[in-house]
Design a protein around this motif. Structure first.
Motif, PDB file in Angstrom:
ATOM      1  N   GLY A   1       0.855  -1.183   0.000  1.00  8.45           N
ATOM      2  CA  GLY A   1       0.000   0.000   0.000  1.00  8.45           C
ATOM      3  C   GLY A   1       0.890   1.231   0.000  1.00  8.45           C
ATOM      4  N   ASP A   2       1.019   1.891   1.168  1.00  7.31           N
ATOM      5  CA  ASP A   2       1.931   3.033   1.287  1.00  7.31           C
ATOM      6  C   ASP A   2       3.357   2.482   1.330  1.00  7.31           C
ATOM      7  N   THR A   3       4.052   2.624   0.213  1.00 10.73           N
ATOM      8  CA  THR A   3       5.384   2.047   0.045  1.00 10.73           C
ATOM      9  C   THR A   3       6.380   3.198   0.050  1.00 10.73           C
ATOM     10  N   HIS A   4       7.265   3.231   1.052  1.00 15.06           N
ATOM     11  CA  HIS A   4       8.003   4.470   1.293  1.00 15.06           C
ATOM     12  C   HIS A   4       9.456   4.249   1.669  1.00 15.06           C
ATOM     13  N   LEU A   5      10.194   5.343   1.585  1.00 13.22           N
ATOM     14  CA  LEU A   5      11.564   5.433   2.063  1.00 13.22           C
ATOM     15  C   LEU A   5      11.650   6.617   3.020  1.00 13.22           C
ATOM     16  N   TYR A   6      12.363   6.449   4.126  1.00 13.41           N
ATOM     17  CA  TYR A   6      12.524   7.541   5.083  1.00 13.41           C
ATOM     18  C   TYR A   6      13.612   8.505   4.616  1.00 13.41           C
ATOM     19  N   LEU A   7      13.373   9.781   4.844  1.00 14.42           N
ATOM     20  CA  LEU A   7      14.302  10.811   4.387  1.00 14.42           C
ATOM     21  C   LEU A   7      15.661  10.689   5.071  1.00 14.42           C
ATOM     22  N   ASN A   8      15.694  10.157   6.282  1.00 18.02           N
ATOM     23  CA  ASN A   8      16.982  10.021   6.973  1.00 18.02           C
ATOM     24  C   ASN A   8      17.733   8.749   6.579  1.00 18.02           C
ATOM     25  N   HIS A   9      17.247   8.050   5.549  1.00 18.22           N
ATOM     26  CA  HIS A   9      17.930   6.873   5.027  1.00 18.22           C
ATOM     27  C   HIS A   9      18.643   7.164   3.706  1.00 18.22           C
ATOM     28  N   ALA A  10      18.867   8.436   3.406  1.00 18.13           N
ATOM     29  CA  ALA A  10      19.426   8.823   2.105  1.00 18.13           C
ATOM     30  C   ALA A  10      20.760   8.132   1.821  1.00 18.13           C
ATOM     31  N   GLU A  11      21.645   8.089   2.820  1.00 16.48           N
ATOM     32  CA  GLU A  11      22.959   7.496   2.601  1.00 16.48           C
ATOM     33  C   GLU A  11      22.835   6.012   2.277  1.00 16.48           C
ATOM     34  N   LEU A  12      21.980   5.304   3.011  1.00 16.26           N
ATOM     35  CA  LEU A  12      21.739   3.879   2.740  1.00 16.26           C
ATOM     36  C   LEU A  12      21.216   3.690   1.320  1.00 16.26           C
ATOM     37  N   ILE A  13      20.212   4.462   0.968  1.00 17.30           N
ATOM     38  CA  ILE A  13      19.535   4.294  -0.315  1.00 17.30           C
ATOM     39  C   ILE A  13      20.495   4.530  -1.478  1.00 17.30           C
ATOM     40  N   GLU A  14      21.232   5.628  -1.405  1.00 20.28           N
ATOM     41  CA  GLU A  14      22.112   5.972  -2.521  1.00 20.28           C
ATOM     42  C   GLU A  14      23.266   4.976  -2.656  1.00 20.28           C
ATOM     43  N   GLU A  15      23.760   4.477  -1.541  1.00 17.99           N
ATOM     44  CA  GLU A  15      24.801   3.465  -1.617  1.00 17.99           C
ATOM     45  C   GLU A  15      24.259   2.162  -2.202  1.00 17.99           C
ATOM     46  N   GLN A  16      23.081   1.752  -1.769  1.00 17.04           N
ATOM     47  CA  GLN A  16      22.531   0.491  -2.254  1.00 17.04           C
ATOM     48  C   GLN A  16      22.177   0.577  -3.733  1.00 17.04           C
ATOM     49  N   LEU A  17      21.668   1.708  -4.163  1.00 15.91           N
ATOM     50  CA  LEU A  17      21.315   1.861  -5.575  1.00 15.91           C
ATOM     51  C   LEU A  17      22.538   1.795  -6.490  1.00 15.91           C
ATOM     52  N   GLY A  18      23.717   1.999  -5.933  1.00 10.82           N
ATOM     53  CA  GLY A  18      24.939   1.919  -6.722  1.00 10.82           C
ATOM     54  C   GLY A  18      25.541   0.528  -6.790  1.00 10.82           C
ATOM     55  N   ARG A  19      24.886  -0.448  -6.168  1.00  9.52           N
ATOM     56  CA  ARG A  19      25.408  -1.808  -6.134  1.00  9.52           C
ATOM     57  C   ARG A  19      24.688  -2.711  -7.133  1.00  9.52           C
ATOM     58  N   GLU A  20      25.382  -3.757  -7.555  1.00 12.96           N
ATOM     59  CA  GLU A  20      24.820  -4.750  -8.468  1.00 12.96           C
ATOM     60  C   GLU A  20      24.489  -6.033  -7.712  1.00 12.96           C
ATOM     61  N   PRO A  21      23.324  -6.628  -7.967  1.00 10.91           N
ATOM     62  CA  PRO A  21      23.003  -7.927  -7.347  1.00 10.91           C
ATOM     63  C   PRO A  21      24.070  -8.963  -7.676  1.00 10.91           C
ATOM     64  N   VAL A  22      24.266  -9.885  -6.728  1.00 12.10           N
ATOM     65  CA  VAL A  22      25.307 -10.889  -6.914  1.00 12.10           C
ATOM     66  C   VAL A  22      24.827 -12.226  -6.362  1.00 12.10           C
ATOM     67  N   GLY A  23      24.975 -13.283  -7.160  1.00 15.73           N
ATOM     68  CA  GLY A  23      24.684 -14.635  -6.677  1.00 15.73           C
ATOM     69  C   GLY A  23      23.210 -14.992  -6.725  1.00 15.73           C
ATOM     70  N   ARG A  24      22.948 -16.247  -6.333  1.00 14.55           N
ATOM     71  CA  ARG A  24      21.583 -16.766  -6.304  1.00 14.55           C
ATOM     72  C   ARG A  24      21.414 -17.598  -5.036  1.00 14.55           C
ATOM     73  N   PRO A  25      21.024 -16.975  -3.936  1.00 14.73           N
ATOM     74  CA  PRO A  25      20.849 -17.739  -2.695  1.00 14.73           C
ATOM     75  C   PRO A  25      19.666 -18.697  -2.772  1.00 14.73           C
ATOM     76  N   THR A  26      19.816 -19.849  -2.152  1.00 14.44           N
ATOM     77  CA  THR A  26      18.734 -20.834  -2.096  1.00 14.44           C
ATOM     78  C   THR A  26      18.565 -21.328  -0.662  1.00 14.44           C
ATOM     79  N   LEU A  27      17.388 -21.862  -0.398  1.00 10.27           N
ATOM     80  CA  LEU A  27      17.063 -22.388   0.924  1.00 10.27           C
ATOM     81  C   LEU A  27      16.725 -23.861   0.836  1.00 10.27           C
ATOM     82  N   ALA A  28      17.298 -24.647   1.742  1.00 12.49           N
ATOM     83  CA  ALA A  28      16.904 -26.042   1.930  1.00 12.49           C
ATOM     84  C   ALA A  28      16.305 -26.188   3.319  1.00 12.49           C
TER      85      ALA A  28
END
Length: 310
Positions: free
Chosen positions: A250-277
């Protein structure tokens, strides 16, 4: 071809980017402020052990698993989590204690006291009738002859859904609901991931989760893992194959005080394929233990810390 997991990883980043660049900036309950969009969806195929485990930062899947297992006990006190080193619910009872007692105790000291003093934990560690209470002991009331009401036997929604999946797989009523309107005011936090609906098709168990409010940076990676894990557990208990997890916000949001987290994560590339047993099939949905779950292929980027909005 990208794996189902990496597709989810990219979709998660796309959602984060869209909120951060296009979201409506608004004042929220916490006073911190968010950027928000409304009505979102992510999908993840759970076949072949795939799980929606975000890789662009480390997600502490064991913490999320311990929380899910705690929900299934029906407990609403943080002490069992604290004793396992799970910190994700500590801020709410701490804030209530400071507010009501006037004691400016630090969060660290408050949590230590919860662990050491069972009576103190009984008084100050309870969160009210949050998720687990509604999932396995939804309150009912009986009308008495004198015109008053008294508590009836609680409803175990999880057990009822397992049974209905076994005996009536085509039903459209395989639902676990957390939004008990009569008890919202007594909860430390009303349920965010509020409605789970299960669907059987072609021998596979699918789950649609509706989340009324979602902190995409901190909360959503936990929510995706937990919903997928619950689906895997339900599938095992009902002799079905895992199908698809459909997450709806529904209300899908990002907090304004998470800017550093968000910008760093957006600069990363996904890696690997985790699986669960899942290493064994317990007697019931309520008998899983941490050692029953084994994750392989999870080599994520480093964790990114950010404050929780209370």
């Amino acid at each position: 071809m990208e794996s189902a997991t990496s597709q989810l990883d990219y979709a998660y980043l796309d959602l984060m980017r869209r909120i951060w660049t296009q979201g409506d900036e608004r004042v929220d309950r916490t006073g911190i402020g968010t950027r928000s969009i409304f009505g979102t969806m992510l999908r993840c195929d759970l076949a072949d052990g795939a799980m929606p485990l975000v890789t662009t930062k480390r997600v502490y899947w064991k913490t999320a698993t311990r929380e899910l297992l705690w929900f299934l006990t029906g407990d609403t006190n943080i002490r069992p989590l604290v004793l396992q080193g799970v910190k994700i619910w500590n801020e709410w009872p701490h804030a209530r204690y400071v507010r009501e007692s006037g004691d400016p105790i630090s969060l660290e000291d408050f949590v230590a006291r919860i662990a050491e003093d069972e009576a103190f934990a009984d008084r100050w560690g309870d969160l009210g009738p949050v998720y687990g209470k509604q999932w396995v002991d939804w309150p009912t009331y009986r009308y008495r002859k004198d015109g008053l009401y008294e508590p009836g036997e609680g409803i175990n929604q999880v057990a009822e859904v397992v049974e209905s999946l076994r005996t009536n797989p085509g039903s459209r009523r395989h639902i676990i609901e957390g939004w008990n309107v009569a008890q919202l005011g007594a909860m430390a936090l009303p349920p965010c991931h509020k409605s789970y609906q299960f669907h059987v098709g072609d021998g596979k168990l699918n789950c649609a989760l509706y989340q009324r409010s979602c902190d995409v940076a901190l909360g959503l990676p936990f929510n995706l893992w937990s919903a997928a894990l619950l689906t895997r557990m339900m599938a095992q208990q009902t002799d079905l194959e895992p199908g698809e997890l459909v997450w709806m916000g529904g209300d899908t949001h990002l907090y304004l005080n998470h800017a550093e987290l968000i910008e760093e994560q957006l600069g990363r590339e996904p890696v690997g394929r985790p699986t669960l047993a899942i290493m064994r099939k317990p007697p019931s949905i309520f008998d899983y233990r941490m050692e029953d779950f084994e994750v392989s292929g999870y080599t994520p980027h480093a964790p990114i810390k950010a404050p929780v909005a209370v």
